[in-house]
Design a protein around this motif. Structure first.
Motif, PDB file in Angstrom:
ATOM      1  N   LEU A 107       0.805  -1.222   0.000  1.00 40.26           N
ATOM      2  CA  LEU A 107       0.000   0.000   0.000  1.00 40.26           C
ATOM      3  C   LEU A 107       0.839   1.273   0.000  1.00 40.26           C
ATOM      4  N   LEU A 108       2.160   1.134   0.040  1.00 42.37           N
ATOM      5  CA  LEU A 108       2.998   2.334   0.068  1.00 42.37           C
ATOM      6  C   LEU A 108       3.858   2.402  -1.187  1.00 42.37           C
ATOM      7  N   ARG A 109       3.992   3.616  -1.741  1.00 41.23           N
ATOM      8  CA  ARG A 109       4.871   3.794  -2.897  1.00 41.23           C
ATOM      9  C   ARG A 109       6.288   3.434  -2.489  1.00 41.23           C
ATOM     10  N   ILE A 110       7.067   2.885  -3.452  1.00 33.28           N
ATOM     11  CA  ILE A 110       8.409   2.448  -3.072  1.00 33.28           C
ATOM     12  C   ILE A 110       9.267   3.647  -2.653  1.00 33.28           C
ATOM     13  N   GLY A 111       9.003   4.809  -3.266  1.00 31.18           N
ATOM     14  CA  GLY A 111       9.739   6.010  -2.882  1.00 31.18           C
ATOM     15  C   GLY A 111       9.504   6.353  -1.415  1.00 31.18           C
ATOM     16  N   ASP A 112       8.247   6.196  -0.980  1.00 28.93           N
ATOM     17  CA  ASP A 112       7.920   6.490   0.421  1.00 28.93           C
ATOM     18  C   ASP A 112       8.601   5.496   1.357  1.00 28.93           C
ATOM     19  N   LEU A 114      11.397   4.047   0.790  1.00 32.17           N
ATOM     20  CA  LEU A 114      12.827   4.411   0.819  1.00 32.17           C
ATOM     21  C   LEU A 114      13.075   5.634   1.699  1.00 32.17           C
ATOM     22  N   THR A 115      12.309   6.698   1.476  1.00 34.55           N
ATOM     23  CA  THR A 115      12.552   7.923   2.243  1.00 34.55           C
ATOM     24  C   THR A 115      12.283   7.685   3.725  1.00 34.55           C
ATOM     25  N   GLU A 116      11.252   6.887   4.003  1.00 36.84           N
ATOM     26  CA  GLU A 116      10.919   6.596   5.397  1.00 36.84           C
ATOM     27  C   GLU A 116      12.108   5.936   6.104  1.00 36.84           C
ATOM     28  N   THR A 117      12.752   5.003   5.403  1.00 41.61           N
ATOM     29  CA  THR A 117      13.901   4.319   5.999  1.00 41.61           C
ATOM     30  C   THR A 117      15.065   5.293   6.224  1.00 41.61           C
ATOM     31  N   MET A 118      15.314   6.144   5.213  1.00 39.37           N
ATOM     32  CA  MET A 118      16.437   7.078   5.352  1.00 39.37           C
ATOM     33  C   MET A 118      16.169   8.106   6.444  1.00 39.37           C
ATOM     34  N   LEU A 119      14.925   8.613   6.485  1.00 37.22           N
ATOM     35  CA  LEU A 119      14.615   9.641   7.478  1.00 37.22           C
ATOM     36  C   LEU A 119      14.681   9.079   8.889  1.00 37.22           C
ATOM     37  N   THR A 120      14.439   7.762   9.021  1.00 39.42           N
ATOM     38  CA  THR A 120      14.535   7.152  10.347  1.00 39.42           C
ATOM     39  C   THR A 120      15.978   7.158  10.849  1.00 39.42           C
ATOM     40  N   HIS A 121      16.919   6.943   9.913  1.00 37.48           N
ATOM     41  CA  HIS A 121      18.297   6.722  10.357  1.00 37.48           C
ATOM     42  C   HIS A 121      19.253   7.875  10.078  1.00 37.48           C
ATOM     43  N   LEU A 122      18.979   8.629   9.027  1.00 41.80           N
ATOM     44  CA  LEU A 122      19.940   9.651   8.640  1.00 41.80           C
ATOM     45  C   LEU A 122      19.395  11.032   8.977  1.00 41.80           C
ATOM     46  N   ASP A 123      20.272  11.925   9.264  1.00 44.94           N
ATOM     47  CA  ASP A 123      19.863  13.277   9.632  1.00 44.94           C
ATOM     48  C   ASP A 123      19.815  14.141   8.369  1.00 44.94           C
ATOM     49  N   ILE A 124      18.835  13.875   7.522  1.00 47.92           N
ATOM     50  CA  ILE A 124      18.729  14.625   6.268  1.00 47.92           C
ATOM     51  C   ILE A 124      17.308  15.135   6.091  1.00 47.92           C
ATOM     52  N   SER A 125      17.140  16.102   5.194  1.00 48.00           N
ATOM     53  CA  SER A 125      15.811  16.660   4.957  1.00 48.00           C
ATOM     54  C   SER A 125      15.013  15.725   4.056  1.00 48.00           C
ATOM     55  N   ASN A 150       7.525   6.745  -7.748  1.00 49.21           N
ATOM     56  CA  ASN A 150       6.126   6.915  -7.356  1.00 49.21           C
ATOM     57  C   ASN A 150       5.270   5.692  -7.635  1.00 49.21           C
ATOM     58  N   SER A 151       5.898   4.585  -8.035  1.00 51.66           N
ATOM     59  CA  SER A 151       5.115   3.388  -8.325  1.00 51.66           C
ATOM     60  C   SER A 151       4.901   2.574  -7.056  1.00 51.66           C
ATOM     61  N   TYR A 152       3.873   1.749  -7.132  1.00 47.67           N
ATOM     62  CA  TYR A 152       3.605   0.822  -6.038  1.00 47.67           C
ATOM     63  C   TYR A 152       4.281  -0.514  -6.340  1.00 47.67           C
ATOM     64  N   PRO A 153       4.551  -1.315  -5.301  1.00 45.13           N
ATOM     65  CA  PRO A 153       5.264  -2.580  -5.523  1.00 45.13           C
ATOM     66  C   PRO A 153       4.638  -3.463  -6.596  1.00 45.13           C
ATOM     67  N   HIS A 154       3.290  -3.481  -6.675  1.00 49.10           N
ATOM     68  CA  HIS A 154       2.674  -4.423  -7.627  1.00 49.10           C
ATOM     69  C   HIS A 154       2.939  -4.043  -9.068  1.00 49.10           C
ATOM     70  N   GLU A 155       3.483  -2.846  -9.295  1.00 50.87           N
ATOM     71  CA  GLU A 155       3.760  -2.420 -10.656  1.00 50.87           C
ATOM     72  C   GLU A 155       5.143  -2.880 -11.140  1.00 50.87           C
ATOM     73  N   PHE A 156       5.842  -3.666 -10.288  1.00 51.39           N
ATOM     74  CA  PHE A 156       7.158  -4.169 -10.655  1.00 51.39           C
ATOM     75  C   PHE A 156       7.123  -5.693 -10.805  1.00 51.39           C
ATOM     76  N   SER A 157       8.049  -6.216 -11.613  1.00 48.93           N
ATOM     77  CA  SER A 157       8.189  -7.668 -11.712  1.00 48.93           C
ATOM     78  C   SER A 157       8.987  -8.171 -10.505  1.00 48.93           C
ATOM     79  N   GLY A 158       9.043  -9.499 -10.359  1.00 51.11           N
ATOM     80  CA  GLY A 158       9.719 -10.088  -9.200  1.00 51.11           C
ATOM     81  C   GLY A 158      11.178  -9.668  -9.083  1.00 51.11           C
TER      82      GLY A 158
END
Lengths: 326, 356
Positions: A107-112, A114-125, A150-158
């Motif tokens: 249910l989450l865009r892959i970009g979100d 990714l950014t969520e993971t980086m914002l959790t650990h790195l001190d960046i904007s 901006n794509s969702y996971p289901h829009e990618f192949s395995g």
């Protein structure tokens, strides 16, 4: 070993059950250096994944670490409180799971993600994180990364999804990656690409990799050293070429004999008789003794020696002989 | 497949598929309403004789004939059905036999009471249901979570009228007992019947603005919402436990995301997809079940109106109530289906093209 990233010392994992305490990981020790890929190989239930989960602190209750030490970048991490360990996960050690189809939140865009993971650990904007997300996708070979963020996971192949998973595991630049059967769920044609990608990224960044697999082909292809596990114990540990060409533990020898090699032109594959004992039904002495062609009386009494002096945990290791290189 | 975002026409294709789906659902809804309309209309023909009901004992054959023509009962069935639908579509649901006033007028007068009651108990059920569901899922083995789960069995298994009567007994009548030599009463002075004082705003009479109106809402709202709340809670809990086992939750943990982000951002959103279906239907049944609560608390809403109309065989009111409830159910279903699109991106792709 110079520049050791991960060091596991006499690790023991226990699962208390109603009847007995099962020991899926028993007295396992190994090191991984920066930029090194260590393959961990063994049958299903040999404890390879359990050891990986113990390192990253994701053992499912009631499994727990009951002995030994885990050191990451010179700091002991097996006894850290939950919150401190959580901060290490993703930042200092990442994990890649077997099935890319279920590893990404649908249910989450892959970009979100990714950014969520980086914002959790790195001190960046946020905008910096978004820029890095595109770069991370480009690095793992996602075409048109700027749009695909901006794509969702289901829009990618395995295969593409596993690339995204790798980007996610690496996005906060951890020094250790635990890859738990990262290619098992993929098409054969894609497997080699993913392994090559993982290998390239880790060499570039000097990331240490624990590559858990039961595929000897993957081990031969990607790893520097290999640890062979059997029934929760380490059977053999050594450089890949040596272990493949001159296995010293009878189990490793059996494993190699049961792997088809196109170049050898064998008619029949050898197989190891019997199957791995269930946890809690381990025989006395060496766990492999009921299936071992070379087992002596001593093998049925005492556990095999630990691996400090030789590289095989066996009382009667196979003598090194010169085999014709494949 | 898998390249939808690369295709420049993809977005319009998606919207097109969504529009087609919405139109399909609306057509289905209209068919459902026509069938319900038929049932409602059939009541006029087969449940009692309205002429008997209206004219009573003292009547002549001429009176009967005149009224039969006046009510259009002399026309063929299909024509009558068509006229019924045509009038219903224009907001004319006939005249109550009992009160000799337009049914729509009576319904509009009663609707605020039911809608306010349903809104309060629905909000209560959703808010507390989801919160408790999340809590009991995250603290799966905790003492508090187990206690809540045990108590929730009461909410699921006790019938609504009994809960209502028990609440009245405890908090309105007041139960007295002695503890450490002191007499304690559970009487909170909450009214056990009626809406209290109401304020008219336009055509809407609201009980939200007066103290007695708010007090009067408490017990009926709990009675009506308790079952739905426990249902939603147990549903959220089991869905959440299922979602927490998924690989993407493990992966989220492996990336070191904060526990709150894992639980609420990753797990809760995935939990909500099935929960919305059930919750939507539950909201419909809150209004439908209001009949029982309204009867217990003598709440002057449409449910009580319906019960009274059955006792007096007031068919136009019964038919109108049936139509009203079905319109509501159909509308809620439609909204639920559209909410799926908002939450789950996988549905936004043309489903017929994907073959599932």
């Amino acid at each position: 070993m110079s520049n050791t990233v991960l060091s596991i010392r006499n690790l023991v994992v226990d699962i208390p059950t109603r009847h007995a305490v099962l020991r899926p990981v028993d007295n396992v020790s190994y090191d991984i250096a920066a930029g090194e890929i260590l393959g961990v190989v063994g049958e299903s239930g040999a404890g390879k994944s359990m050891a990986g989960n113990a390192v990253i602190g994701l053992l499912n209750r009631p499994a727990h670490i009951s002995g030994g030490e885990i050191w990451l970048n010179g700091n002991r991490i097996d006894n850290l409180p939950r919150e401190k360990l959580r901060r290490l996960r993703g930042k200092d050690m990442g994990m890649v799971f077997q099935d890319p189809l279920t590893s990404l939140n649908p249910l989450l865009r892959i970009g979100d993600q990714l950014t969520e993971t980086m914002l959790t650990h790195l001190d960046i904007s946020r905008s910096e994180a978004e820029k890095r997300a595109v770069a991370a996708l480009e690095e793992v070979g996602i075409p048109a990364a700027a749009e695909r963020v901006n794509s969702y996971p289901h829009e990618f192949s395995g295969g593409m999804r596993q690339r995204v998973v790798i980007a996610l595991a690496l996005c906060a630049e951890p020094s250790l990656i635990i890859a738990d059967e990262p290619t098992t769920a993929l098409d054969v044609s894609v497997q080699a690409q993913i392994i090559a990608l993982l290998k390239r990224l880790c060499r570039q960044r000097g990331t240490a990799v624990m590559l858990i697999t039961h595929d000897m082909g993957v081990i031969a292809e990607a790893c520097d050293r290999v640890a062979v596990m059997y029934a929760g114990r380490l059977a053999e540990l050594g450089p890949v070429r040596e272990v493949i060409q001159n296995p010293r533990h009878p189990y490793t020898d059996g494993l190699m004999g049961s792997t088809p090699l196109a170049s050898k032109g064998q008619k029949r594959l050898r197989q190891i008789p019997g199957s791995m004992p269930r946890l809690g039904r381990l025989p006395a002495g060496c766990a492999f003794n009921p299936r071992c062609p070379k087992a002596q009386d001593a093998c049925r009494i005492d556990p095999p020696p630990t691996m400090e002096d030789g590289r095989a945990a066996c009382l009667y290791p196979i003598e090194i002989e010169k085999k014709v290189p494949a | 497949m898998g390249n939808a975002a690369l295709d420049p026409g993809a977005l319009s294709v998606k919207n097109h598929a969504m529009l087609a789906y919405i139109i399909k659902r609306i057509v289905q809804s209209v068919i459902v309403l026509l069938v319900v309309g038929l049932v409602a209309f059939a009541m006029f023909r087969f449940v009692g004789d309205p002429i008997d009901n209206i004219l009573g004992q003292e009547r002549t054959q001429a009176d009967i004939e005149r009224l039969r023509v006046e009510l259009g009962l002399d026309q063929p069935f299909v024509v009558q059905y068509w006229n019924f639908l045509a009038r219903a579509a224009q907001g004319d649901l006939g005249v109550s036999y009992r009160q000799s006033r337009p049914v729509v007028e009576i319904l509009l007068e009663r609707a605020p009471a039911t809608l306010e009651l349903a809104a309060v108990s629905g909000a209560m059920a959703i808010i507390f249901g989801i919160m408790l569901g999340i809590f009991t899922a995250i603290r799966r083995d905790g003492f508090a979570a187990n206690t809540i789960m045990t108590i929730s069995l009461i909410g699921v298994s006790l019938p609504t009228f009994l809960i209502g009567v028990l609440l009245i007994y405890f908090f309105s009548v007041g139960m007295q007992f002695t503890l450490f030599g002191q007499t304690i009463s559970t009487d909170l002075g909450l009214p056990s019947f009626g809406r209290g004082e109401t304020v008219k705003i336009g055509g809407w009479s609201t009980g939200f603005l007066t103290e007695s109106g708010l007090k009067a809402l408490i017990l009926p709202a709990i009675t009506l919402g308790l079952y739905q709340m426990t249902l939603i809670m147990r549903l959220v809990r089991s869905e959440m436990l299922e979602v927490l086992r998924q690989d993407y939750i493990r992966f989220a943990r492996a990336r070191g995301l904060r526990e709150r982000a894992v639980n609420f951002r990753h797990a809760l959103k995935n939990t909500l997809v099935p929960v919305i279906t059930i919750t939507g239907l539950q909201l419909g049944s809150i209004i439908a079940f209001a009949i029982i609560t309204e009867t217990v608390f003598q709440w002057p809403g449409v449910g009580l109106l319906f019960i009274n109309s059955i006792q007096t065989v007031d068919i136009p009111v019964m038919a109108a109530y049936l139509m009203l409830i079905s319109v509501m159910f159909v509308a809620i279903n439609l909204v639920v289906d559209l909410l799926y699109f908002a939450i789950d991106p996988r549905l936004r792709v043309d489903r017929t093209a994907r073959g599932h």
